[in-house]
Design a protein around this motif. Structure first.
Motif, PDB file in Angstrom:
ATOM      1  N   ASN A  96       0.810  -1.210   0.000  1.00 28.22           N
ATOM      2  CA  ASN A  96       0.000   0.000   0.000  1.00 28.22           C
ATOM      3  C   ASN A  96       0.843   1.259   0.000  1.00 28.22           C
ATOM      4  O   ASN A  96       0.442   2.281   0.517  1.00 28.22           O
ATOM      5  CB  ASN A  96      -0.909  -0.019   1.227  1.00 28.22           C
ATOM      6  CG  ASN A  96      -2.020   0.985   1.119  1.00 28.22           C
ATOM      7  OD1 ASN A  96      -2.349   1.452   0.036  1.00 28.22           O
ATOM      8  ND2 ASN A  96      -2.561   1.368   2.255  1.00 28.22           N
ATOM      9  N   THR A  97       2.050   1.186  -0.592  1.00 27.80           N
ATOM     10  CA  THR A  97       2.871   2.390  -0.612  1.00 27.80           C
ATOM     11  C   THR A  97       2.400   3.355  -1.678  1.00 27.80           C
ATOM     12  O   THR A  97       2.790   4.507  -1.670  1.00 27.80           O
ATOM     13  CB  THR A  97       4.346   2.056  -0.854  1.00 27.80           C
ATOM     14  OG1 THR A  97       4.486   1.489  -2.166  1.00 27.80           O
ATOM     15  CG2 THR A  97       4.857   1.060   0.176  1.00 27.80           C
ATOM     16  N   LYS A  99       3.134   3.473  -4.818  1.00 27.13           N
ATOM     17  CA  LYS A  99       3.976   3.716  -5.990  1.00 27.13           C
ATOM     18  C   LYS A  99       3.441   2.949  -7.186  1.00 27.13           C
ATOM     19  O   LYS A  99       2.765   1.930  -7.051  1.00 27.13           O
ATOM     20  CB  LYS A  99       5.420   3.301  -5.704  1.00 27.13           C
ATOM     21  CG  LYS A  99       5.668   1.813  -5.780  1.00 27.13           C
ATOM     22  CD  LYS A  99       7.121   1.471  -5.534  1.00 27.13           C
ATOM     23  CE  LYS A  99       7.332  -0.021  -5.687  1.00 27.13           C
ATOM     24  NZ  LYS A  99       8.651  -0.441  -5.194  1.00 27.13           N
ATOM     25  N   LEU A 100       3.725   3.449  -8.358  1.00 25.11           N
ATOM     26  CA  LEU A 100       3.323   2.817  -9.603  1.00 25.11           C
ATOM     27  C   LEU A 100       4.547   2.352 -10.377  1.00 25.11           C
ATOM     28  O   LEU A 100       5.589   3.019 -10.390  1.00 25.11           O
ATOM     29  CB  LEU A 100       2.527   3.788 -10.473  1.00 25.11           C
ATOM     30  CG  LEU A 100       1.231   4.335  -9.885  1.00 25.11           C
ATOM     31  CD1 LEU A 100       0.539   5.245 -10.892  1.00 25.11           C
ATOM     32  CD2 LEU A 100       0.308   3.203  -9.457  1.00 25.11           C
ATOM     33  N   ILE A 101       4.396   1.197 -11.008  1.00 24.54           N
ATOM     34  CA  ILE A 101       5.418   0.675 -11.908  1.00 24.54           C
ATOM     35  C   ILE A 101       4.873   0.808 -13.325  1.00 24.54           C
ATOM     36  O   ILE A 101       3.818   0.249 -13.632  1.00 24.54           O
ATOM     37  CB  ILE A 101       5.748  -0.794 -11.599  1.00 24.54           C
ATOM     38  CG1 ILE A 101       6.145  -0.957 -10.132  1.00 24.54           C
ATOM     39  CG2 ILE A 101       6.844  -1.301 -12.531  1.00 24.54           C
ATOM     40  CD1 ILE A 101       7.387  -0.167  -9.729  1.00 24.54           C
ATOM     41  N   PHE A 102       5.609   1.527 -14.173  1.00 28.02           N
ATOM     42  CA  PHE A 102       5.118   1.858 -15.505  1.00 28.02           C
ATOM     43  C   PHE A 102       5.579   0.859 -16.554  1.00 28.02           C
ATOM     44  O   PHE A 102       6.665   0.279 -16.457  1.00 28.02           O
ATOM     45  CB  PHE A 102       5.601   3.254 -15.899  1.00 28.02           C
ATOM     46  CG  PHE A 102       4.851   4.360 -15.221  1.00 28.02           C
ATOM     47  CD1 PHE A 102       5.226   4.774 -13.948  1.00 28.02           C
ATOM     48  CD2 PHE A 102       3.786   4.988 -15.834  1.00 28.02           C
ATOM     49  CE1 PHE A 102       4.537   5.784 -13.302  1.00 28.02           C
ATOM     50  CE2 PHE A 102       3.087   6.008 -15.208  1.00 28.02           C
ATOM     51  CZ  PHE A 102       3.460   6.405 -13.938  1.00 28.02           C
TER      52      PHE A 102
ATOM     53  N   TYR B  33       5.894  11.370  -4.304  1.00 30.22           N
ATOM     54  CA  TYR B  33       6.728  10.409  -5.029  1.00 30.22           C
ATOM     55  C   TYR B  33       7.664  11.169  -5.957  1.00 30.22           C
ATOM     56  O   TYR B  33       7.296  12.202  -6.512  1.00 30.22           O
ATOM     57  CB  TYR B  33       5.867   9.481  -5.896  1.00 30.22           C
ATOM     58  CG  TYR B  33       4.714   8.830  -5.188  1.00 30.22           C
ATOM     59  CD1 TYR B  33       3.527   9.523  -4.982  1.00 30.22           C
ATOM     60  CD2 TYR B  33       4.788   7.510  -4.747  1.00 30.22           C
ATOM     61  CE1 TYR B  33       2.440   8.937  -4.348  1.00 30.22           C
ATOM     62  CE2 TYR B  33       3.710   6.915  -4.106  1.00 30.22           C
ATOM     63  CZ  TYR B  33       2.550   7.638  -3.912  1.00 30.22           C
ATOM     64  OH  TYR B  33       1.481   7.045  -3.274  1.00 30.22           O
ATOM     65  N   TYR B  35       9.977  10.505  -9.471  1.00 23.58           N
ATOM     66  CA  TYR B  35      10.246   9.624 -10.592  1.00 23.58           C
ATOM     67  C   TYR B  35      11.281  10.277 -11.514  1.00 23.58           C
ATOM     68  O   TYR B  35      11.328  11.506 -11.632  1.00 23.58           O
ATOM     69  CB  TYR B  35       8.979   9.367 -11.417  1.00 23.58           C
ATOM     70  CG  TYR B  35       8.043   8.337 -10.830  1.00 23.58           C
ATOM     71  CD1 TYR B  35       7.162   8.678  -9.812  1.00 23.58           C
ATOM     72  CD2 TYR B  35       8.041   7.028 -11.298  1.00 23.58           C
ATOM     73  CE1 TYR B  35       6.301   7.728  -9.266  1.00 23.58           C
ATOM     74  CE2 TYR B  35       7.184   6.076 -10.774  1.00 23.58           C
ATOM     75  CZ  TYR B  35       6.318   6.429  -9.766  1.00 23.58           C
ATOM     76  OH  TYR B  35       5.471   5.486  -9.240  1.00 23.58           O
ATOM     77  N   PHE B  45      10.578   4.830 -10.695  1.00 21.19           N
ATOM     78  CA  PHE B  45      10.333   5.257  -9.319  1.00 21.19           C
ATOM     79  C   PHE B  45      11.648   5.420  -8.573  1.00 21.19           C
ATOM     80  O   PHE B  45      12.520   4.536  -8.595  1.00 21.19           O
ATOM     81  CB  PHE B  45       9.443   4.228  -8.625  1.00 21.19           C
ATOM     82  CG  PHE B  45       9.269   4.452  -7.160  1.00 21.19           C
ATOM     83  CD1 PHE B  45       9.892   3.624  -6.242  1.00 21.19           C
ATOM     84  CD2 PHE B  45       8.504   5.505  -6.687  1.00 21.19           C
ATOM     85  CE1 PHE B  45       9.752   3.816  -4.880  1.00 21.19           C
ATOM     86  CE2 PHE B  45       8.350   5.720  -5.329  1.00 21.19           C
ATOM     87  CZ  PHE B  45       8.968   4.871  -4.418  1.00 21.19           C
ATOM     88  N   SER B  55       8.658   6.240   2.724  1.00 21.47           N
ATOM     89  CA  SER B  55       7.754   5.105   2.746  1.00 21.47           C
ATOM     90  C   SER B  55       8.171   3.997   1.789  1.00 21.47           C
ATOM     91  O   SER B  55       7.792   2.840   1.978  1.00 21.47           O
ATOM     92  CB  SER B  55       6.331   5.544   2.406  1.00 21.47           C
ATOM     93  OG  SER B  55       6.287   6.204   1.154  1.00 21.47           O
ATOM     94  N   ASP B  56       8.937   4.337   0.753  1.00 24.18           N
ATOM     95  CA  ASP B  56       9.365   3.334  -0.212  1.00 24.18           C
ATOM     96  C   ASP B  56      10.571   3.878  -0.965  1.00 24.18           C
ATOM     97  O   ASP B  56      10.769   5.084  -1.058  1.00 24.18           O
ATOM     98  CB  ASP B  56       8.230   3.001  -1.191  1.00 24.18           C
ATOM     99  CG  ASP B  56       8.366   1.616  -1.818  1.00 24.18           C
ATOM    100  OD1 ASP B  56       7.367   1.145  -2.403  1.00 24.18           O
ATOM    101  OD2 ASP B  56       9.452   1.015  -1.733  1.00 24.18           O
ATOM    102  N   LYS B  57      11.360   2.969  -1.447  1.00 24.68           N
ATOM    103  CA  LYS B  57      12.576   3.362  -2.140  1.00 24.68           C
ATOM    104  C   LYS B  57      12.746   2.499  -3.363  1.00 24.68           C
ATOM    105  O   LYS B  57      12.569   1.279  -3.299  1.00 24.68           O
ATOM    106  CB  LYS B  57      13.770   3.199  -1.204  1.00 24.68           C
ATOM    107  CG  LYS B  57      15.031   3.911  -1.629  1.00 24.68           C
ATOM    108  CD  LYS B  57      16.068   3.843  -0.502  1.00 24.68           C
ATOM    109  CE  LYS B  57      17.321   4.588  -0.876  1.00 24.68           C
ATOM    110  NZ  LYS B  57      18.342   4.527   0.189  1.00 24.68           N
ATOM    111  N   THR B  96      -3.376   8.780   0.675  1.00 27.24           N
ATOM    112  CA  THR B  96      -3.016   7.411   1.010  1.00 27.24           C
ATOM    113  C   THR B  96      -4.131   6.441   0.678  1.00 27.24           C
ATOM    114  O   THR B  96      -3.929   5.244   0.685  1.00 27.24           O
ATOM    115  CB  THR B  96      -2.700   7.255   2.507  1.00 27.24           C
ATOM    116  OG1 THR B  96      -3.779   7.798   3.262  1.00 27.24           O
ATOM    117  CG2 THR B  96      -1.419   7.962   2.841  1.00 27.24           C
TER     118      THR B  96
END
Lengths: 112, 113
Positions: A96-97, A99-102, B33, B35, B45, B55-57, B96
């Motif tokens: 649930n972070t 982020k999107l992967i394109f 985010y 990009y 990303f 929160s993410d890397k 979120t």
């Protein structure tokens, strides 16, 4: 590794024709997004697909999602020159972070 | 409606220099985010922040760092710049809420010479 693959990568078509862009993804994600990008510009959100069988339409564009096949499609009906752009699908991935992967993007060129 | 604001729009730096990119998310969006998009490439990303915490890397080089401040704006700091860092850098923000799409800014075009 998450992978999102689009097909075709480049599409040249005449105005008035129909075509479909395919997006295959690798995980069990139930979130699939479509974006449009004009050259050198920002990414514009087109569709958010959240469940198996989801279908959304906006003007000449219609997107669908088949989570069992891990496939999303973007169908273009009666293309017009203004639709010329690069279209990206993006997977929400697990967790649930947000982020999107394109995918690699599909460059659409509609000729008058 | 307010959008994501990025500055500067264009930036030219020389190799080994440092660059700082700024991002102001949409008000009340709590996740930011970053990009990177190379020429003809898909957006990759780099990193994200939720409520000012990382929160993410993703594939962010060690030469890069980022943070989100108390006013929710975020900065991406890039040091020892290399020619390969030339790209469009996008900031995006979202709620979120699980299914919320990311809203992208207009990007910063970084050219390293």
């Amino acid at each position: 590794e998450l992978k999102v693959e689009q097909n075709p990568l480049f599409l040249s078509m005449q105005e008035g024709k129909n075509y479909t862009i395919y997006c295959n993804y690798s995980t069990t994600s139930d979130r699939l997004y479509w974006y449009r990008q004009d050259p050198g510009k920002s990414l514009e959100s087109l569709f958010v697909l959240l469940s198996n069988g989801a279908v959304k339409q906006e003007g000449r564009l219609m997107a669908s999602l088949d989570t069992k096949a891990r496939l999303s499609t973007l169908h273009i009906t009666a293309a017009v020159h203004d639709l010329s752009a690069t279209y990206f699908c993006a997977e929400g991935g697990s967790g649930n972070t947000g982020k999107l992967i394109f995918g690699q993007g599909t460059t659409l060129q509609v000729k008058p | 409606a307010a959008g994501v604001i990025q500055s500067p729009r264009h930036l030219i730096k020389e190799k080994r220099e440092t660059a700082t990119l700024k991002c102001y998310p949409i008000p009340r969006h709590d996740t930011v985010y970053w990009y990177q998009q190379g020429p003809g490439q898909d957006p990759q990303f780099l990193i994200s922040f939720y409520e000012k915490m990382q929160s993410d890397k993703g594939s962010i080089p060690d030469r890069f760092s980022a943070q989100q401040f108390s006013d929710y704006h975020s900065e991406l700091n890039m040091s020892s710049l290399e020619l390969g860092d030339s790209a469009l850098y996008f900031c995006a923000s979202s709620f979120t809420e699980y299914n919320s799409p990311l809203h992208f800014g207009n990007g910063t075009r970084l050219t390293v010479t």
